[in-house]
Design a protein around this motif. Structure first.
Motif, PDB file in Angstrom:
ATOM      1  N   GLU A  45      78.802  29.857  45.320  1.00  0.00           N
ATOM      2  CA  GLU A  45      79.484  30.038  46.610  1.00  0.00           C
ATOM      3  C   GLU A  45      80.965  30.302  46.419  1.00  0.00           C
ATOM      4  O   GLU A  45      81.568  31.034  47.196  1.00  0.00           O
ATOM      5  CB  GLU A  45      79.338  28.780  47.483  1.00  0.00           C
ATOM      6  CG  GLU A  45      77.992  28.604  48.117  1.00  0.00           C
ATOM      7  CD  GLU A  45      77.914  27.315  48.927  1.00  0.00           C
ATOM      8  OE1 GLU A  45      78.970  26.775  49.334  1.00  0.00           O
ATOM      9  OE2 GLU A  45      76.787  26.851  49.155  1.00  0.00           O
ATOM     10  N   GLY A  46      81.559  29.654  45.423  1.00  0.00           N
ATOM     11  CA  GLY A  46      82.995  29.807  45.213  1.00  0.00           C
ATOM     12  C   GLY A  46      83.381  29.363  43.827  1.00  0.00           C
ATOM     13  O   GLY A  46      83.508  28.172  43.561  1.00  0.00           O
ATOM     14  N   ASP A  47      83.546  30.305  42.943  1.00  0.00           N
ATOM     15  CA  ASP A  47      83.913  30.046  41.553  1.00  0.00           C
ATOM     16  C   ASP A  47      85.358  29.548  41.499  1.00  0.00           C
ATOM     17  O   ASP A  47      86.168  29.840  42.377  1.00  0.00           O
ATOM     18  CB  ASP A  47      83.757  31.355  40.781  1.00  0.00           C
ATOM     19  CG  ASP A  47      83.796  31.173  39.278  1.00  0.00           C
ATOM     20  OD1 ASP A  47      83.754  30.026  38.806  1.00  0.00           O
ATOM     21  OD2 ASP A  47      83.859  32.193  38.575  1.00  0.00           O
ATOM     22  N   GLU A  75      77.980  23.551  30.614  1.00  0.00           N
ATOM     23  CA  GLU A  75      78.945  24.202  29.719  1.00  0.00           C
ATOM     24  C   GLU A  75      78.293  24.461  28.363  1.00  0.00           C
ATOM     25  O   GLU A  75      78.460  25.544  27.779  1.00  0.00           O
ATOM     26  CB  GLU A  75      80.192  23.323  29.561  1.00  0.00           C
ATOM     27  CG  GLU A  75      81.296  23.985  28.756  1.00  0.00           C
ATOM     28  CD  GLU A  75      82.542  23.127  28.670  1.00  0.00           C
ATOM     29  OE1 GLU A  75      83.635  23.700  28.729  1.00  0.00           O
ATOM     30  OE2 GLU A  75      82.423  21.888  28.525  1.00  0.00           O
ATOM     31  N   GLY A  76      77.531  23.490  27.867  1.00  0.00           N
ATOM     32  CA  GLY A  76      76.826  23.640  26.600  1.00  0.00           C
ATOM     33  C   GLY A  76      75.816  24.784  26.626  1.00  0.00           C
ATOM     34  O   GLY A  76      75.564  25.418  25.600  1.00  0.00           O
ATOM     35  N   GLU A  77      75.252  25.052  27.804  1.00  0.00           N
ATOM     36  CA  GLU A  77      74.304  26.164  27.976  1.00  0.00           C
ATOM     37  C   GLU A  77      75.032  27.499  28.145  1.00  0.00           C
ATOM     38  O   GLU A  77      74.398  28.551  28.261  1.00  0.00           O
ATOM     39  CB  GLU A  77      73.413  25.926  29.201  1.00  0.00           C
ATOM     40  CG  GLU A  77      72.452  24.768  29.052  1.00  0.00           C
ATOM     41  CD  GLU A  77      71.366  25.025  28.024  1.00  0.00           C
ATOM     42  OE1 GLU A  77      70.901  26.174  27.905  1.00  0.00           O
ATOM     43  OE2 GLU A  77      70.992  24.072  27.328  1.00  0.00           O
ATOM     44  N   GLY A  78      76.366  27.434  28.208  1.00  0.00           N
ATOM     45  CA  GLY A  78      77.151  28.664  28.343  1.00  0.00           C
ATOM     46  C   GLY A  78      77.219  29.219  29.753  1.00  0.00           C
ATOM     47  O   GLY A  78      77.536  30.395  29.951  1.00  0.00           O
ATOM     48  N   LEU A  79      76.972  28.355  30.766  1.00  0.00           N
ATOM     49  CA  LEU A  79      76.966  28.827  32.153  1.00  0.00           C
ATOM     50  C   LEU A  79      78.320  28.678  32.844  1.00  0.00           C
ATOM     51  O   LEU A  79      78.589  29.352  33.837  1.00  0.00           O
ATOM     52  CB  LEU A  79      75.893  28.078  32.959  1.00  0.00           C
ATOM     53  CG  LEU A  79      74.457  28.262  32.459  1.00  0.00           C
ATOM     54  CD1 LEU A  79      73.503  27.388  33.237  1.00  0.00           C
ATOM     55  CD2 LEU A  79      74.051  29.725  32.558  1.00  0.00           C
ATOM     56  N   LEU A 138      82.624  29.957  36.307  1.00  0.00           N
ATOM     57  CA  LEU A 138      81.366  30.512  35.813  1.00  0.00           C
ATOM     58  C   LEU A 138      81.639  31.493  34.684  1.00  0.00           C
ATOM     59  O   LEU A 138      82.635  32.223  34.707  1.00  0.00           O
ATOM     60  CB  LEU A 138      80.632  31.247  36.939  1.00  0.00           C
ATOM     61  CG  LEU A 138      80.033  30.386  38.041  1.00  0.00           C
ATOM     62  CD1 LEU A 138      79.585  31.255  39.201  1.00  0.00           C
ATOM     63  CD2 LEU A 138      78.886  29.553  37.516  1.00  0.00           C
ATOM     64  N   THR A 139      80.751  31.515  33.730  1.00  0.00           N
ATOM     65  CA  THR A 139      80.796  32.537  32.691  1.00  0.00           C
ATOM     66  C   THR A 139      79.979  33.730  33.200  1.00  0.00           C
ATOM     67  O   THR A 139      79.328  33.646  34.248  1.00  0.00           O
ATOM     68  CB  THR A 139      80.153  32.009  31.388  1.00  0.00           C
ATOM     69  OG1 THR A 139      78.783  31.704  31.659  1.00  0.00           O
ATOM     70  CG2 THR A 139      80.889  30.792  30.855  1.00  0.00           C
ATOM     71  N   ASP A 140      79.985  34.813  32.438  1.00  0.00           N
ATOM     72  CA  ASP A 140      79.135  35.960  32.804  1.00  0.00           C
ATOM     73  C   ASP A 140      77.675  35.532  32.859  1.00  0.00           C
ATOM     74  O   ASP A 140      76.936  35.939  33.750  1.00  0.00           O
ATOM     75  CB  ASP A 140      79.316  37.105  31.798  1.00  0.00           C
ATOM     76  CG  ASP A 140      80.692  37.760  31.916  1.00  0.00           C
ATOM     77  OD1 ASP A 140      81.355  37.605  32.970  1.00  0.00           O
ATOM     78  OD2 ASP A 140      81.101  38.436  30.944  1.00  0.00           O
ATOM     79  N   LYS A 141      77.269  34.674  31.914  1.00  0.00           N
ATOM     80  CA  LYS A 141      75.889  34.178  31.894  1.00  0.00           C
ATOM     81  C   LYS A 141      75.589  33.356  33.154  1.00  0.00           C
ATOM     82  O   LYS A 141      74.501  33.468  33.734  1.00  0.00           O
ATOM     83  CB  LYS A 141      75.665  33.336  30.628  1.00  0.00           C
ATOM     84  CG  LYS A 141      74.251  32.833  30.461  1.00  0.00           C
ATOM     85  CD  LYS A 141      74.104  32.019  29.163  1.00  0.00           C
ATOM     86  CE  LYS A 141      72.710  31.440  29.036  1.00  0.00           C
ATOM     87  NZ  LYS A 141      72.572  30.606  27.825  1.00  0.00           N
ATOM     88  N   GLY A 142      76.550  32.558  33.591  1.00  0.00           N
ATOM     89  CA  GLY A 142      76.377  31.752  34.802  1.00  0.00           C
ATOM     90  C   GLY A 142      76.272  32.608  36.045  1.00  0.00           C
ATOM     91  O   GLY A 142      75.465  32.327  36.943  1.00  0.00           O
ATOM     92  N   ARG A 143      77.071  33.666  36.098  1.00  0.00           N
ATOM     93  CA  ARG A 143      76.998  34.595  37.243  1.00  0.00           C
ATOM     94  C   ARG A 143      75.676  35.360  37.220  1.00  0.00           C
ATOM     95  O   ARG A 143      75.056  35.577  38.256  1.00  0.00           O
ATOM     96  CB  ARG A 143      78.182  35.561  37.225  1.00  0.00           C
ATOM     97  CG  ARG A 143      79.450  34.951  37.810  1.00  0.00           C
ATOM     98  CD  ARG A 143      80.573  35.984  37.958  1.00  0.00           C
ATOM     99  NE  ARG A 143      81.216  36.308  36.698  1.00  0.00           N
ATOM    100  CZ  ARG A 143      82.092  35.541  36.073  1.00  0.00           C
ATOM    101  NH1 ARG A 143      82.441  34.392  36.591  1.00  0.00           N
ATOM    102  NH2 ARG A 143      82.627  35.903  34.936  1.00  0.00           N
ATOM    103  N   ALA A 144      75.219  35.753  36.044  1.00  0.00           N
ATOM    104  CA  ALA A 144      73.969  36.503  35.919  1.00  0.00           C
ATOM    105  C   ALA A 144      72.767  35.643  36.336  1.00  0.00           C
ATOM    106  O   ALA A 144      71.789  36.168  36.884  1.00  0.00           O
ATOM    107  CB  ALA A 144      73.787  36.993  34.482  1.00  0.00           C
TER     108      ALA A 144
END
Length: 149
Positions: A53-55, A81-85, A102-108
């Protein structure tokens, strides 16, 4: 053994708290296999919903949204964070404040999660209108209870 007949107000099936508790348990069971595909637990999913909703919010803001204390979300955030999200960084303005991004992986992952609400809707056997009305009633109830405590 002779058991006394409980008065109606003390019957388990007449308790609002039990209806809410048992429904919450069933809801979590519906979510579990859907979230396993995303490699998320239910609490992690709730945290990710807030971040989608809001990074760029703080741990304090996240815990407020989830109606919990910051200390209880910290282990969950460490795992995400450990999962790279996401990343957790100390604020340059106030070192006590931890910012979440969020990382790119978290956004994806948000794209993958798009199917979850429709699967849950199907499981409820309710219409969107019925669930929207129920959600509003539950939020009103939650807000009243929050004032009481």
């Amino acid at each position: 053994m002779n058991h006394p007949t409980p008065c109606a107000q003390l019957r388990l099936d007449n308790q609002l708290c039990f209806a809410l508790y048992s429904t919450s348990l069933m809801m979590t069971k519906v979510y579990k296999p859907l979230l396993q595909e995303l490699n998320l637990t239910y609490p992690q999913y709730l945290a990710m919903l807030v971040l989608w909703e809001g990074d760029g919010i703080t741990v304090g803001e996240l815990s407020q949204r989830l109606l919990t204390d910051p200390g209880s979300v910290t282990p969950l955030l460490k795992r995400l964070e450990g999962e790279g999200l996401l990343t957790r960084t100390r604020s340059s303005v106030d070192e006590r404040v931890v910012e979440l991004r969020l990382t790119d992986k978290g956004r994806a992952l948000q794209q993958q999660a798009q199917a979850v609400p429709s699967c849950v809707l199907k499981a409820t056997e309710q219409s969107i209108g019925e669930l929207t009305a129920l959600t509003k009633e539950l939020v009103t109830l939650r807000n009243s209870l929050q004032k009481a405590v």
